[in-house]
Design a protein around this motif. Structure first.
Motif, short mmCIF file in Angstrom:
data_model
loop_
_atom_site.label_atom_id
_atom_site.label_comp_id
_atom_site.label_asym_id
_atom_site.label_seq_id
_atom_site.Cartn_x
_atom_site.Cartn_y
_atom_site.Cartn_z
N MET A 62 -4.28 -46.34 18.61
CA MET A 62 -4.09 -46.66 20.01
C MET A 62 -5.20 -47.63 20.45
N ASP A 63 -4.99 -48.30 21.56
CA ASP A 63 -5.90 -49.36 22.00
C ASP A 63 -6.95 -48.80 22.95
N PHE A 64 -8.18 -48.68 22.48
CA PHE A 64 -9.29 -48.31 23.35
C PHE A 64 -10.58 -48.74 22.68
N ASP A 65 -11.66 -48.77 23.43
CA ASP A 65 -12.94 -49.22 22.91
C ASP A 65 -13.45 -48.31 21.82
N GLU A 66 -14.16 -48.91 20.86
CA GLU A 66 -14.65 -48.15 19.71
C GLU A 66 -15.50 -46.95 20.12
N GLY A 67 -16.29 -47.09 21.17
CA GLY A 67 -17.19 -46.00 21.54
C GLY A 67 -16.52 -44.91 22.36
N ASP A 68 -15.30 -45.16 22.82
CA ASP A 68 -14.63 -44.18 23.68
C ASP A 68 -14.02 -43.06 22.86
N VAL A 69 -13.86 -41.92 23.51
CA VAL A 69 -13.13 -40.80 22.93
C VAL A 69 -11.98 -40.47 23.88
N VAL A 86 -3.61 -30.37 13.16
CA VAL A 86 -3.56 -31.55 12.29
C VAL A 86 -2.36 -31.43 11.36
N LYS A 87 -1.86 -32.56 10.89
CA LYS A 87 -0.65 -32.57 10.08
C LYS A 87 -0.96 -33.00 8.65
N LEU A 88 -0.28 -32.37 7.73
CA LEU A 88 -0.45 -32.65 6.31
C LEU A 88 -0.17 -34.13 6.01
N GLY A 89 -1.06 -34.76 5.27
CA GLY A 89 -0.88 -36.15 4.88
C GLY A 89 -1.39 -37.17 5.86
N CYS A 90 -1.72 -36.74 7.08
CA CYS A 90 -2.16 -37.70 8.11
C CYS A 90 -3.66 -37.97 8.01
N PHE A 91 -4.07 -39.10 8.58
CA PHE A 91 -5.46 -39.55 8.53
C PHE A 91 -6.11 -39.37 9.90
N TYR A 92 -7.36 -38.93 9.88
CA TYR A 92 -8.06 -38.66 11.14
C TYR A 92 -9.53 -39.04 11.02
N GLU A 93 -10.14 -39.28 12.20
CA GLU A 93 -11.59 -39.35 12.30
C GLU A 93 -12.07 -38.08 12.99
N PRO A 94 -12.99 -37.32 12.38
CA PRO A 94 -13.46 -36.09 13.02
C PRO A 94 -14.30 -36.37 14.26
N TYR A 112 -18.56 -35.96 19.68
CA TYR A 112 -19.26 -37.02 18.95
C TYR A 112 -18.37 -37.54 17.83
N ARG A 113 -18.14 -38.85 17.80
CA ARG A 113 -17.32 -39.46 16.75
C ARG A 113 -18.17 -39.65 15.50
N VAL A 114 -17.76 -39.02 14.43
CA VAL A 114 -18.55 -39.03 13.20
C VAL A 114 -18.44 -40.35 12.46
N GLY A 115 -17.27 -41.00 12.52
CA GLY A 115 -17.12 -42.29 11.85
C GLY A 115 -16.52 -42.21 10.47
N ASP A 116 -16.12 -41.01 10.01
CA ASP A 116 -15.50 -40.86 8.70
C ASP A 116 -13.98 -40.94 8.82
N VAL A 117 -13.33 -41.34 7.74
CA VAL A 117 -11.88 -41.29 7.65
C VAL A 117 -11.51 -40.15 6.70
N LEU A 118 -10.75 -39.17 7.21
CA LEU A 118 -10.34 -38.01 6.42
C LEU A 118 -8.82 -37.96 6.34
N GLN A 119 -8.33 -37.43 5.22
CA GLN A 119 -6.89 -37.17 5.09
C GLN A 119 -6.68 -35.68 4.88
N VAL A 120 -5.76 -35.10 5.63
CA VAL A 120 -5.44 -33.69 5.46
C VAL A 120 -4.56 -33.53 4.23
N VAL A 121 -5.03 -32.75 3.26
CA VAL A 121 -4.30 -32.61 2.00
C VAL A 121 -3.82 -31.18 1.75
N GLY A 122 -4.14 -30.26 2.65
CA GLY A 122 -3.69 -28.88 2.46
C GLY A 122 -4.33 -27.96 3.48
N PHE A 123 -4.10 -26.66 3.28
CA PHE A 123 -4.67 -25.65 4.17
C PHE A 123 -5.12 -24.45 3.34
N HIS A 124 -6.21 -23.83 3.75
CA HIS A 124 -6.63 -22.55 3.19
C HIS A 124 -6.52 -21.55 4.33
#
Length: 509
Positions: free
Chosen positions: A279-286, A297-305, A316-328
């Motif tokens: 979506m369109d918003f400034d990098e520093g915004d949440v 969160v949905k399986l297979g999707c990509f997120y920033e924590p 606080y935006r951590v700046g990492d890119v994570l992919q959900v690959v399963g659930f415990h």
């Protein structure tokens, strides 16, 4: 106060820490061993050669200490006053870990590891790059280490009083037989599998091997001859500890971390597959209305924590890119993909495309007096040697009168000019890169490889032949394709390195 590594914004960040934070981190450290015990038995019957290091702390204007998260832990009572634990019996005396001089610390820790070589069951460091630096140090200094063992006396260059005191116990008596064994092993022409020979009972290597550290996996496999599993136990940052790997013996490419919801309050910002914002918003915004809760969160999707911590960080935006690959149970399991916007990285520094472009733009001005024009460029993190270093491929067009040397695809400008271009790039890179180069010595001198005219047209042809769209093609600012690297290296006409370290001054809070 905690001082972050600076990998998010190019400079260390200062953030609050509270006593309970150390307890939570200790909880995660203590959790990793019961997990390992499910896969590797009898780890309480030997020692761990883990190489840990501290960084010199700073102070805030009012006198509060500001430390990195690991230094904070090593200097806390949770580490220094811990009770004896047979599952975490380190070869390194605490005093060697707490030594601020990294060379003296490295020498003493490796020396202790060699003295206890027959008892070592596991090897490791926090990052894969740090462990390979230790191997490089060993390659350069094994003769002196053997002399210390042979004589039973610590090298005179170790001047730290605490190190000398604790190592006198480790080197209680001369051991020429052990020195001869190590000399025989280290004198071999090839160091392939050297780790298994020096520490024959070792069962695995523990280090971070995800994200930018994945580039060091081949080197680790070389030194262990592929016989030691590479274990990555946890996902953590200065801001928050996130989770643990419940399958620690999996392939490094398959590492997934199970998030621990008692570490903080976790939310997630949806991302595209390449780590871009949806979506369109400034990098520093949440955008609060776009955040996804932990359980949604949905399986297979990509997120920033996005984390809210007990110490006071709010969304606080951590700046990492994570992919959900399963659930415990209901806890998401995520795979670390990369840092957002990072183009090139060798150690703990992270250089994004904007910083790289700005640095090259400044440096290429040095070509103008010679009628030189930088046509195109790309980069590559060369980790074939330790420490690794940045490589820039430059295609230069000379707009003046052609010389005989130019017709032979030689470099027209004097080599010293391109060396100055190297250091000019480094001077413009961020605080963390310059610290790694000048102070930590964990990144080697930057290299510019000049390629012959038409090289980047050939590079475009290669990518188009592999399916890239000619209409949407953009020169990649970091090369990861082996075929593309082979092409670029086949076109190199000259190579130049930075002649000195870039300027770096420690920042006070």
């Amino acid at each position: 106060m905690l001082c972050s590594s600076g990998t998010s914004g190019g400079e260390p960040k200062i953030m609050p820490s509270i006593a309970e934070d150390l307890e939570r981190r200790t909880f995660v450290y203590n959790l990793t061993m019961p997990i390992m015990n499910q896969y590797v038995p009898d780890l309480d019957e030997g020692k761990a050669m883990y190489l840990f290091f501290v960084k010199a702390e700073m102070s805030t204007p009012c006198g509060l200490p500001a430390r990195t998260v690991l230094t904070s832990y090593y200097k806390s009572k949770h580490f220094k006053c811990r009770t004896h634990d047979p599952w975490n019996d380190f070869t390194s005396p605490d005093q060697t870990i707490l030594c601020n001089d990294s060379n003296q610390s490295m020498h003493c820790q490796l020396l202790a590891g060699l003295v206890h070589r027959r008892q070592v069951l596991r090897l490791g460091a926090v990052f894969a790059s740090a462990f390979l630096r230790a191997i490089s140090f060993l390659e350069r200094n094994w003769r002196q280490l053997c002399e210390d063992i042979r004589s039973g006396k610590l090298s005179s260059f170790i001047t730290d009083p605490s190190c000398r005191s604790c190592m006198s116990t480790v080197l209680s008596t001369p051991d020429p037989c052990l020195a001869d064994e190590i000399t025989r092993i280290c004198s071999q022409n090839s160091w392939k599998g050297i780790l298994c020979q020096l520490w024959p009972k070792a069962k695995y290597i523990e280090a971070v091997v995800t994200g930018s550290m994945a580039q060091y996996v081949p080197a680790l496999k070389h030194y262990s001859d592929g016989k030691l599993p590479l274990v990555c136990t946890m996902y953590a940052s200065s801001e928050c500890y996130f989770g643990v790997n419940l399958k620690p013996l999996c392939d490094p490419a398959d590492v997934a971390f199970t998030l621990l919801p008692n570490m903080g309050y976790f939310e997630f910002l949806p991302l595209g597959h390449n780590g871009t914002l949806l979506m369109d918003f400034d990098e520093g915004d949440v955008p609060n209305d776009k955040l996804v809760d932990l359980v949604h969160v949905k399986l297979g999707c990509f997120y920033e924590p996005v984390v809210t911590t007990f110490a006071g960080l709010y969304r606080y935006r951590v700046g990492d890119v994570l992919q959900v690959v399963g659930f415990h149970n209901n806890a998401p399991q995520v795979r670390f993909i990369c840092r957002r916007n990072v183009v090139i990285s060798v150690d703990t520094e992270k250089t994004n495309e904007e910083d790289l472009h700005r640095s090259v733009t400044m440096a290429k001005k040095l070509l103008e007096p010679y009628d030189g024009l930088l046509v195109e460029y790309t980069s590559y993190p060369d980790t074939s040697s330790v420490p690794g270093h940045y490589v820039l491929y430059w295609e230069i067009l000379y707009c003046g009168i052609k010389t005989e040397a130019e017709n032979e695809n030689a470099v027209v400008v004097d080599g010293s000019v391109l060396e100055e271009c190297c250091i000019a790039v480094e001077e413009q890179l961020d605080y963390v890169y310059r610290r790694c180069r000048s102070h930590d010595k964990s990144v080697g001198p930057l290299e510019i490889r000049v390629v012959e005219p038409g090289t980047f047209d050939s590079l475009m042809d290669l990518f188009i032949s592999q399916g890239a769209s000619i209409n949407q093609y953009k020169t990649p600012r970091c090369i990861k394709s082996k075929k593309a690297l082979k092409l670029l290296n086949s076109k190199v006409t000259a190579s130049f390195f930075s002649p000195r370290d870039p300027k770096w001054v420690p920042k006070m809070c």
